[in-house]
Scaffold this motif. Sequence first.
Motif, PDB file in Angstrom:
ATOM      1  N   VAL A  51       0.967  -1.092  -0.129  1.00 60.67           N
ATOM      2  CA  VAL A  51       0.542   0.324  -0.067  1.00 60.67           C
ATOM      3  C   VAL A  51       0.959   1.510  -0.031  1.00 60.67           C
ATOM      4  O   VAL A  51       2.093   1.399   1.185  1.00 60.67           O
ATOM      5  CB  VAL A  51      -0.820   0.028   1.610  1.00 60.67           C
ATOM      6  CG1 VAL A  51      -1.381   1.430   1.513  1.00 60.67           C
ATOM      7  CG2 VAL A  51      -2.166  -1.249   1.518  1.00 60.67           C
ATOM      8  N   GLY A  52       0.529   2.134  -0.684  1.00 62.19           N
ATOM      9  CA  GLY A  52       1.100   3.425  -1.040  1.00 62.19           C
ATOM     10  C   GLY A  52       0.750   4.717  -0.032  1.00 62.19           C
ATOM     11  O   GLY A  52      -0.182   4.140   0.705  1.00 62.19           O
ATOM     12  N   ASN A  53       2.159   4.965   0.651  1.00 64.55           N
ATOM     13  CA  ASN A  53       1.229   6.388   1.551  1.00 64.55           C
ATOM     14  C   ASN A  53       2.331   7.611   1.209  1.00 64.55           C
ATOM     15  O   ASN A  53       3.342   7.322   1.400  1.00 64.55           O
ATOM     16  CB  ASN A  53       1.768   5.567   3.172  1.00 64.55           C
ATOM     17  CG  ASN A  53       1.041   6.561   4.159  1.00 64.55           C
ATOM     18  OD1 ASN A  53       1.058   7.261   3.600  1.00 64.55           O
ATOM     19  ND2 ASN A  53       1.203   5.938   5.543  1.00 64.55           N
ATOM     20  N   ILE A  54       1.531   8.318   0.951  1.00 65.36           N
ATOM     21  CA  ILE A  54       2.824   9.412   0.510  1.00 65.36           C
ATOM     22  C   ILE A  54       1.452  10.969   1.397  1.00 65.36           C
ATOM     23  O   ILE A  54       0.439  10.667   1.868  1.00 65.36           O
ATOM     24  CB  ILE A  54       2.314   9.729  -1.115  1.00 65.36           C
ATOM     25  CG1 ILE A  54       1.049  10.076  -1.523  1.00 65.36           C
ATOM     26  CG2 ILE A  54       2.639   9.050  -2.281  1.00 65.36           C
ATOM     27  CD1 ILE A  54       0.886  10.447  -3.376  1.00 65.36           C
ATOM     28  N   THR A  55       2.297  11.774   0.821  1.00 66.41           N
ATOM     29  CA  THR A  55       1.763  13.085   1.390  1.00 66.41           C
ATOM     30  C   THR A  55       1.948  13.953   1.037  1.00 66.41           C
ATOM     31  O   THR A  55       3.112  14.787  -0.377  1.00 66.41           O
ATOM     32  CB  THR A  55       2.648  13.663   3.153  1.00 66.41           C
ATOM     33  OG1 THR A  55       2.859  13.019   3.976  1.00 66.41           O
ATOM     34  CG2 THR A  55       2.307  15.275   3.374  1.00 66.41           C
ATOM     35  N   ALA A  56       1.119  15.431   0.337  1.00 67.31           N
ATOM     36  CA  ALA A  56       0.182  16.410  -0.705  1.00 67.31           C
ATOM     37  C   ALA A  56       0.521  17.483  -0.123  1.00 67.31           C
ATOM     38  O   ALA A  56       0.079  17.626   0.760  1.00 67.31           O
ATOM     39  CB  ALA A  56      -0.191  15.551  -1.868  1.00 67.31           C
ATOM     40  N   ALA A  57       1.250  18.410  -0.396  1.00 63.12           N
ATOM     41  CA  ALA A  57       1.230  19.992   0.649  1.00 63.12           C
ATOM     42  C   ALA A  57       0.515  20.827  -0.633  1.00 63.12           C
ATOM     43  O   ALA A  57       1.114  20.351  -2.127  1.00 63.12           O
ATOM     44  CB  ALA A  57       2.360  20.380   0.896  1.00 63.12           C
ATOM     45  N   VAL A  81      -4.126   3.029  -1.102  1.00 58.92           N
ATOM     46  CA  VAL A  81      -3.037   3.637  -1.102  1.00 58.92           C
ATOM     47  C   VAL A  81      -3.654   4.687   0.130  1.00 58.92           C
ATOM     48  O   VAL A  81      -5.268   4.490  -0.035  1.00 58.92           O
ATOM     49  CB  VAL A  81      -2.532   4.544  -2.597  1.00 58.92           C
ATOM     50  CG1 VAL A  81      -2.625   3.274  -3.165  1.00 58.92           C
ATOM     51  CG2 VAL A  81      -3.712   5.275  -2.752  1.00 58.92           C
ATOM     52  N   GLN A  82      -3.214   5.611   0.252  1.00 56.01           N
ATOM     53  CA  GLN A  82      -3.098   5.972   1.642  1.00 56.01           C
ATOM     54  C   GLN A  82      -2.133   7.978   0.821  1.00 56.01           C
ATOM     55  O   GLN A  82      -1.163   7.746   0.917  1.00 56.01           O
ATOM     56  CB  GLN A  82      -2.884   6.202   2.885  1.00 56.01           C
ATOM     57  CG  GLN A  82      -3.214   5.223   3.690  1.00 56.01           C
ATOM     58  CD  GLN A  82      -4.777   5.260   4.256  1.00 56.01           C
ATOM     59  OE1 GLN A  82      -5.514   6.062   4.121  1.00 56.01           O
ATOM     60  NE2 GLN A  82      -5.612   4.364   3.276  1.00 56.01           N
ATOM     61  N   ILE A  83      -3.338   9.230   0.862  1.00 54.20           N
ATOM     62  CA  ILE A  83      -2.780   9.874   0.891  1.00 54.20           C
ATOM     63  C   ILE A  83      -3.071  10.992   1.416  1.00 54.20           C
ATOM     64  O   ILE A  83      -4.603  11.215   2.632  1.00 54.20           O
ATOM     65  CB  ILE A  83      -3.255  10.800  -0.564  1.00 54.20           C
ATOM     66  CG1 ILE A  83      -3.682   9.959  -2.086  1.00 54.20           C
ATOM     67  CG2 ILE A  83      -2.470  11.587  -1.252  1.00 54.20           C
ATOM     68  CD1 ILE A  83      -2.519   9.182  -2.247  1.00 54.20           C
ATOM     69  N   HIS A  84      -1.966  11.656   2.491  1.00 55.57           N
ATOM     70  CA  HIS A  84      -2.184  12.666   3.478  1.00 55.57           C
ATOM     71  C   HIS A  84      -2.274  14.327   2.688  1.00 55.57           C
ATOM     72  O   HIS A  84      -1.039  13.980   2.033  1.00 55.57           O
ATOM     73  CB  HIS A  84      -1.131  12.581   4.402  1.00 55.57           C
ATOM     74  CG  HIS A  84      -1.397  13.442   6.073  1.00 55.57           C
ATOM     75  ND1 HIS A  84      -2.555  13.551   6.244  1.00 55.57           N
ATOM     76  CD2 HIS A  84      -0.769  14.398   6.696  1.00 55.57           C
ATOM     77  CE1 HIS A  84      -2.544  14.649   7.197  1.00 55.57           C
ATOM     78  NE2 HIS A  84      -1.308  14.689   6.938  1.00 55.57           N
ATOM     79  N   LEU A  85      -2.760  15.128   2.819  1.00 53.78           N
ATOM     80  CA  LEU A  85      -3.101  15.964   2.442  1.00 53.78           C
ATOM     81  C   LEU A  85      -3.044  17.393   3.953  1.00 53.78           C
ATOM     82  O   LEU A  85      -3.116  17.041   5.067  1.00 53.78           O
ATOM     83  CB  LEU A  85      -4.780  16.902   2.275  1.00 53.78           C
ATOM     84  CG  LEU A  85      -4.874  15.570   0.326  1.00 53.78           C
ATOM     85  CD1 LEU A  85      -6.264  15.799   0.580  1.00 53.78           C
ATOM     86  CD2 LEU A  85      -3.934  15.935  -0.547  1.00 53.78           C
ATOM     87  N   ILE A  86      -2.289  18.428   3.287  1.00 48.95           N
ATOM     88  CA  ILE A  86      -1.697  19.541   3.807  1.00 48.95           C
ATOM     89  C   ILE A  86      -2.174  20.647   3.304  1.00 48.95           C
ATOM     90  O   ILE A  86      -1.461  21.134   2.180  1.00 48.95           O
ATOM     91  CB  ILE A  86       0.071  18.886   4.569  1.00 48.95           C
ATOM     92  CG1 ILE A  86       0.438  17.677   5.212  1.00 48.95           C
ATOM     93  CG2 ILE A  86      -0.265  20.418   5.441  1.00 48.95           C
ATOM     94  CD1 ILE A  86       1.719  17.552   5.007  1.00 48.95           C
ATOM     95  N   ASN A  87      -2.648  21.188   4.282  1.00 48.79           N
ATOM     96  CA  ASN A  87      -3.120  22.991   3.244  1.00 48.79           C
ATOM     97  C   ASN A  87      -2.274  23.420   3.895  1.00 48.79           C
ATOM     98  O   ASN A  87      -2.050  24.027   4.704  1.00 48.79           O
ATOM     99  CB  ASN A  87      -4.161  23.123   3.354  1.00 48.79           C
ATOM    100  CG  ASN A  87      -5.210  24.232   2.403  1.00 48.79           C
ATOM    101  OD1 ASN A  87      -4.321  24.512   1.129  1.00 48.79           O
ATOM    102  ND2 ASN A  87      -6.015  24.000   2.338  1.00 48.79           N
ATOM    103  N   VAL A  88      -1.601  24.781   3.655  1.00 51.23           N
ATOM    104  CA  VAL A  88      -0.397  25.875   3.538  1.00 51.23           C
ATOM    105  C   VAL A  88      -1.176  26.993   3.077  1.00 51.23           C
ATOM    106  O   VAL A  88      -1.617  27.403   2.132  1.00 51.23           O
ATOM    107  CB  VAL A  88       1.294  25.425   3.360  1.00 51.23           C
ATOM    108  CG1 VAL A  88       1.371  26.863   3.405  1.00 51.23           C
ATOM    109  CG2 VAL A  88       1.080  24.300   3.733  1.00 51.23           C
TER     110      VAL A  88
END
Length: 425
Positions: A51-57, A81-88
């Motif tokens: 399982v892919g696990n990425i972070t996207a900003a 898959v897992q995508i962790h989103l970050i909002n700046v």
Amino acid sequence: MKRKKHWVLFALLLLALIGLSPGDNRNLLSSENNRLSEPVSLPHRQEEREVGNITAAVSLNPELFERLQERTREFMESRHVQIHLINVASSEAYETFRHALALGESADVLLLDNKWVQEFAERGYLLPSEAYFSGTSSGETVEGLLALNEWNGYVWAIPKDMDPYVVVYQPDRLREFGVNSLPTNLAGWERLLSAMKANSTAKGGILGLDTTDPMAVLSLIWRIGGHPQKERDGSEGLTEGENQALRVMDKARSVFYSTPDTLARDNFWTQLSTGQAVLGIYRASELHNRPFSTSLKIEYPGLLNPEHRMYAAGKSFAVAASSSEGETANEWIAAMTSAEMQADWFDISGELPALKSAYSSSFHPGLKEWISAKSQQEPAFFIPSNSAQNTELENFSVSASAFMNGQLPLKAFSDAYAKITQARP
């Protein structure tokens, strides 16, 4: 006697080995307190995949970030898959992304302003898209957009959208100044701006734009007729058209209405909608949620001649050089930049798709007014990228604002303009 003992020892050893061999208990997992958990089923052959696990900003307003989260959840459910989103915050995005990339601690995927891409690529912060992307071919991208993300023979980010500057105007008010449509040459603009100056009220200008936004000021210069064609042939210095456009603007400074903040922009929009003002410079996305009077018209970028094109902002997805999740990043970026997704994004943001196919009426009938799906012409003009562009634009913004508000002489502004638009090697 010894032989009998040897047989007994051999039998005990054999039983011990049988007890340690793999059997029905091979799927039992030990927990931290050494007790055995429930049996875990092995996946079928076709499901065997890590399982892919990425972070996207990203840097989006709350409404758009929520929509991106929704679409990402749909993607995760279908791809497992897992995508962790970050909002700046937009005001902090450049410094936040640059600092994290420099430390090798950034998110796997970043949604970047196009004018940051080359700088980050030159610093070694990004992976070339050829290393991971297998989505839509470059030939499907709107003309000119992909070039913004090119450096050293490679493409470093995948265009997601574009946000061209456009003129919104009141046709009835234009006729009061003796013209039936927006001018198509420098002489026409000079006559219109002179007439507007002679009839402008004491309350302020009747041509509105954010004078602190360097791209809005550049767009006005180019639309008037000062197009930097030298960018195409490599010559130095300002063209005669640019010099003339700057002189025309210098003479007509009193007609400009500065809209540097939300309140000023809302006030001017009311004046424009009610016919008190004549025209304004806006990003396409700014028009999305504004009440639109039937008396207003938009000059769509797809209808402009090349010498009248204005600037287009935009964003692209890039993968950090420190990421080891290129496969998952590729799948997510491809999904988030599909023609269907880009047409859907236009519905909620007003930002135009980066893919030509999205302008087909089958995706969104409202998009074909902006740009033809078959157009091979660049719908906007893009300043050639360079690694110092973000800093240069910030410096130009100070000069542009001072000039438009009557605080900087023409010669000083011409020098600042020449620096930001000079030909790049």
